[in-house]
Write a protein that holds these residues in place. Structure first.
Motif, PDB file in Angstrom:
ATOM      1  N   ARG A 193       0.922  -1.226   0.012  1.00 24.14           N
ATOM      2  CA  ARG A 193      -0.216  -0.053  -0.097  1.00 24.14           C
ATOM      3  C   ARG A 193       0.780   1.189  -0.013  1.00 24.14           C
ATOM      4  N   VAL A 194       0.787   2.180  -0.917  1.00 25.82           N
ATOM      5  CA  VAL A 194       1.532   3.298  -1.007  1.00 25.82           C
ATOM      6  C   VAL A 194       0.709   4.534  -0.767  1.00 25.82           C
ATOM      7  N   LYS A 195       1.003   5.362   0.483  1.00 23.95           N
ATOM      8  CA  LYS A 195       0.397   6.587   0.772  1.00 23.95           C
ATOM      9  C   LYS A 195       1.333   7.463   0.219  1.00 23.95           C
ATOM     10  N   ARG A 196       0.796   8.909  -0.056  1.00 28.89           N
ATOM     11  CA  ARG A 196       1.703   9.925  -0.658  1.00 28.89           C
ATOM     12  C   ARG A 196       1.070  11.168  -0.227  1.00 28.89           C
ATOM     13  N   GLU A 197       2.098  12.052   0.291  1.00 30.83           N
ATOM     14  CA  GLU A 197       1.355  13.509   0.638  1.00 30.83           C
ATOM     15  C   GLU A 197       2.508  14.508   0.312  1.00 30.83           C
ATOM     16  N   ILE A 198       2.024  15.587   0.000  1.00 33.70           N
ATOM     17  CA  ILE A 198       2.957  16.822  -0.409  1.00 33.70           C
ATOM     18  C   ILE A 198       3.527  17.273   1.240  1.00 33.70           C
ATOM     19  N   VAL A 199       4.639  17.071   1.470  1.00 35.09           N
ATOM     20  CA  VAL A 199       5.158  17.356   2.619  1.00 35.09           C
ATOM     21  C   VAL A 199       5.924  18.732   2.773  1.00 35.09           C
ATOM     22  N   ASP A 200       6.155  19.412   1.809  1.00 34.98           N
ATOM     23  CA  ASP A 200       6.938  20.515   1.753  1.00 34.98           C
ATOM     24  C   ASP A 200       6.782  21.135   0.172  1.00 34.98           C
ATOM     25  N   ALA A 201       6.915  22.325   0.215  1.00 37.93           N
ATOM     26  CA  ALA A 201       6.869  22.977  -1.332  1.00 37.93           C
ATOM     27  C   ALA A 201       7.785  24.253  -1.192  1.00 37.93           C
ATOM     28  N   TYR A 202       8.529  24.814  -2.147  1.00 38.29           N
ATOM     29  CA  TYR A 202       9.118  26.154  -2.200  1.00 38.29           C
ATOM     30  C   TYR A 202       9.320  26.714  -3.438  1.00 38.29           C
TER      31      TYR A 202
END
Length: 153
Positions: free
Chosen positions: A102-111
């Motif tokens: 099972r793959v879970k993905r989240e945007i944890v930072d952006a700049y």
């Protein structure tokens, strides 16, 4: 929309069934010749449940097999403007043939850099056994997008 506005966005999760043929093909594609990556008996003799995945195979699992570019849609970026910036993994146990991941993905930072000309999206991925929820590994991926117009223009 600023790159920072995407922080915390959850991307779709999915499951991936790891097959021997995929692992052998990947091993051959990267030039891996060690028997444990190609032969089940050698893998078991080395202490694995079945053929182990080479360390970077998790990258391919991290792309949704039903929609490989859904991650780009989630950050509103066109494939023609994207570079793969970086990838890192932390393993807790091997991924092997026969595993259901099972793959879970989240945007944890952006700049942004270069006056808004480039956006960097840091995506955190968790790979876990779909049956037991025991983690196989975590990963960090950076997607670089060349912006059509700088955000602060």
């Amino acid at each position: 929309m600023s790159a920072k506005d995407y922080i915390g966005r959850q991307l779709s999760s999915f499951t991936f069934d790891v097959e021997r043929s995929q692992l052998r093909l990947f091993a051959k594609a990267i030039g891996e010749k060690r028997p444990m990556y190609l032969d089940v008996d050698a893998a078991k003799a080395a202490g694995y449940r079945d053929l182990p995945a080479p360390p970077t195979f998790a990258f391919t699992i991290g792309m949704n097999p039903d929609d490989p570019f859904d991650m780009l849609e989630a950050i509103d970026v066109d494939l023609a403007r994207v570079l793969h910036g970086e990838q890192s993994f932390e393993y807790f146990g091997p991924i092997c043939a026969g595993d259901r991941v099972r793959v879970k993905r989240e945007i944890v930072d952006a700049y942004e850099k270069k006056g808004g000309a480039l956006s960097f999206f840091v995506i955190g991925l968790t790979y876990e056994d779909a049956r037991s929820a025991k983690p196989f590994c975590t990963a960090r991926q950076i997607v670089v997008a060349r912006n059509a117009e700088p955000a602060n223009a």
